[in-house]
Design an enzyme around this catalytic site. Structure first.
Site, short mmCIF file in Angstrom:
data_model
loop_
_atom_site.label_atom_id
_atom_site.label_comp_id
_atom_site.label_asym_id
_atom_site.label_seq_id
_atom_site.Cartn_x
_atom_site.Cartn_y
_atom_site.Cartn_z
N ARG A 93 0.86 -1.19 0.00
CA ARG A 93 0.00 0.00 0.00
C ARG A 93 0.89 1.24 0.00
O ARG A 93 2.12 1.15 0.05
CB ARG A 93 -0.93 0.00 1.21
N TYR B 66 11.16 8.09 15.60
CA TYR B 66 11.00 8.16 14.15
C TYR B 66 12.03 9.13 13.55
O TYR B 66 12.71 8.80 12.58
CB TYR B 66 9.58 8.61 13.80
N LYS C 172 15.06 8.12 10.87
CA LYS C 172 15.16 8.63 9.50
C LYS C 172 16.47 9.40 9.29
O LYS C 172 17.08 9.31 8.22
CB LYS C 172 13.94 9.50 9.17
P1 NDP Z 1 1.99 3.11 4.94
O1 NDP Z 1 1.76 2.92 6.38
O2 NDP Z 1 0.84 3.25 4.01
O3 NDP Z 1 2.92 1.96 4.36
C1 NDP Z 1 3.99 1.40 5.08
C2 NDP Z 1 4.40 0.13 4.39
O4 NDP Z 1 5.49 -0.44 5.12
C3 NDP Z 1 3.28 -0.88 4.36
O5 NDP Z 1 3.31 -1.57 3.14
C4 NDP Z 1 3.64 -1.80 5.52
O6 NDP Z 1 3.18 -3.11 5.37
C5 NDP Z 1 5.17 -1.79 5.40
N1 NDP Z 1 5.81 -2.30 6.59
C6 NDP Z 1 5.71 -1.89 7.87
N2 NDP Z 1 6.45 -2.64 8.69
C7 NDP Z 1 7.05 -3.57 7.91
C8 NDP Z 1 7.95 -4.64 8.14
N3 NDP Z 1 8.40 -4.92 9.37
N4 NDP Z 1 8.36 -5.39 7.09
C9 NDP Z 1 7.92 -5.12 5.84
N5 NDP Z 1 7.06 -4.15 5.55
C10 NDP Z 1 6.64 -3.37 6.58
O7 NDP Z 1 2.90 4.41 4.88
P2 NDP Z 1 3.71 5.11 3.69
O8 NDP Z 1 3.45 4.46 2.39
O9 NDP Z 1 3.47 6.54 3.81
O10 NDP Z 1 5.20 4.82 4.18
C11 NDP Z 1 6.22 4.36 3.31
C12 NDP Z 1 7.55 4.98 3.72
O11 NDP Z 1 7.46 6.40 3.58
C13 NDP Z 1 7.92 4.72 5.18
O12 NDP Z 1 9.29 4.43 5.26
C14 NDP Z 1 7.63 6.07 5.86
O13 NDP Z 1 8.41 6.27 7.01
C15 NDP Z 1 7.96 7.04 4.74
N6 NDP Z 1 7.36 8.35 4.92
C16 NDP Z 1 5.99 8.48 5.03
C17 NDP Z 1 5.43 9.73 5.28
C18 NDP Z 1 3.97 9.90 5.46
O14 NDP Z 1 3.53 10.98 5.93
N7 NDP Z 1 3.12 8.97 5.06
C19 NDP Z 1 6.28 10.92 5.38
C20 NDP Z 1 7.69 10.67 5.17
C21 NDP Z 1 8.18 9.44 4.97
P3 NDP Z 1 2.24 -3.83 6.44
O15 NDP Z 1 0.90 -3.79 5.83
O16 NDP Z 1 2.81 -5.20 6.49
O17 NDP Z 1 2.34 -3.10 7.73
#
Ligand code: NDP
Length: 257
Positions: free
Chosen positions: A20, A162, A166
């Site tokens: 996602r 967090y 990062k």
């Molecule tokens: P989401 O929460 O929508 O997606 C996070 C994704 O990471 C999911 O697919 C989740 O899968 C996966 N994930 C979490 N833990 C694990 C794990 N242990 N092993 C494998 N997969 C895992 O958030 P975003 O798409 O926004 O986040 C993606 C990246 O962007 C992250 O690194 C986040 O820190 C970064 N980011 C996001 C921001 C925001 O405001 N959204 C801002 C800045 C950076 P599962 O369904 O298994 O949990």
């Protein structure tokens, strides 16, 4: 010539946390550019849906369950992908978690350790496992998904775990880039602002967050996951062949002020 450099035809790209949000949009972008994508994450069902959607559009997609905190499993997926699917040219180390926001003085050990484990350790295990294969071929491009929180300390929410994860990821990205620059492997990071995904789209419904977030954002909006995906695509591709060790802010101007 210039547009062609953004094409990824014949290349294989693996994305972590691809079920996602930013990861899924990035997989879509890489596939649209011609790559065979491998989507990894913890939910097989959601990965299956994402891959089916890509295949229905005529793209090549495979899935593999992977929790990035498991270094042995990460090595296994790198072995499987490189041996059974083909040379993995691109890694997008995207998996990450953020919440809960917690005051530092009250933070339970588990909160600190969990976020560091997924965001920093998981990113390193992924870069190490796939980087090893890329170094063997002297060819590869890695993009890590960091955050503007590696540059600033967000407000109003307290999230030292967090922010630290990062900032460390950014410096790890630069360190790997330096080690691997003359061996054909580029490593860059993106550092997004608040993105409209599950991670932030509930928190912004609370005016306690929404007001300071938007006051601090020159563009006065969150960005969409596709706006991060397009930068990931650029960095992954030959269009960014002169870049390594860069941390590219995609922050709607947040760090200007
Ligand atoms: P989401 O929460 O929508 O997606 C996070 C994704 O990471 C999911 O697919 C989740 O899968 C996966 N994930 C979490 N833990 C694990 C794990 N242990 N092993 C494998 N997969 C895992 O958030 P975003 O798409 O926004 O986040 C993606 C990246 O962007 C992250 O690194 C986040 O820190 C970064 N980011 C996001 C921001 C925001 O405001 N959204 C801002 C800045 C950076 P599962 O369904 O298994 O949990």
């Amino acid at each position: 010539m210039y547009m062609q450099k953004q094409r990824l035809d014949g290349q294989i790209a693996l994305v972590t946390g691809a079920n996602r949000g930013i990861g899924r949009h990035t997989a879509n972008a890489l596939a649209e550019a011609g790559a065979h994508v491998i989507l990894t994450g913890r939910s097989e069902e959601m990965l299956g849906q994402a891959a089916d959607e890509l295949r229905s559009l005529g793209h090549k997609a495979d899935i593999r369950v992977l929790d990035v905190t498991d270094s042995a499993a990460t090595n296994d997926v790198a072995d499987w992908a490189n041996k059974d699917i083909g040379d993995v040219d691109i890694l997008i180390a995207n998996a990450g978690i953020a919440w809960p926001s917690t005051n530092a003085e009250d933070m339970p050990d588990e909160t600190w350790l969990k976020v560091i484990d997924v965001n920093l350790n998981g990113c390193f295990w992924s870069c190490r496992a796939f980087g090893k294969y890329m170094l063997g071929r002297q060819k590869g491009s890695i993009v890590t998904v960091g955050s503007m929180s590696g540059f600033v300390s967000n407000k109003p929410q307290n999230q030292a775990q967090y922010n630290a994860s990062k900032a460390a990821m950014h410096h790890m990205t630069k360190s790997l880039a330096g080690e691997w620059a003359d061996r054909g492997v580029r490593v860059n990071a993106v550092a997004p602002t608040y993105v409209d995904t599950e991670m932030s789209n509930v928190a912004i419904l609370d005016p306690k967050n929404a007001v300071p977030w938007m006051e601090g954002t020159p563009m006065k909006r969150m960005i969409g996951p596709e706006e991060v995906a397009s930068v990931n695509l650029f960095l992954a591709s030959e269009a960014a062949s002169g870049m390594t060790g860069s941390v590219v802010l995609v922050d709607a101007g947040y760090t200007i002020w």
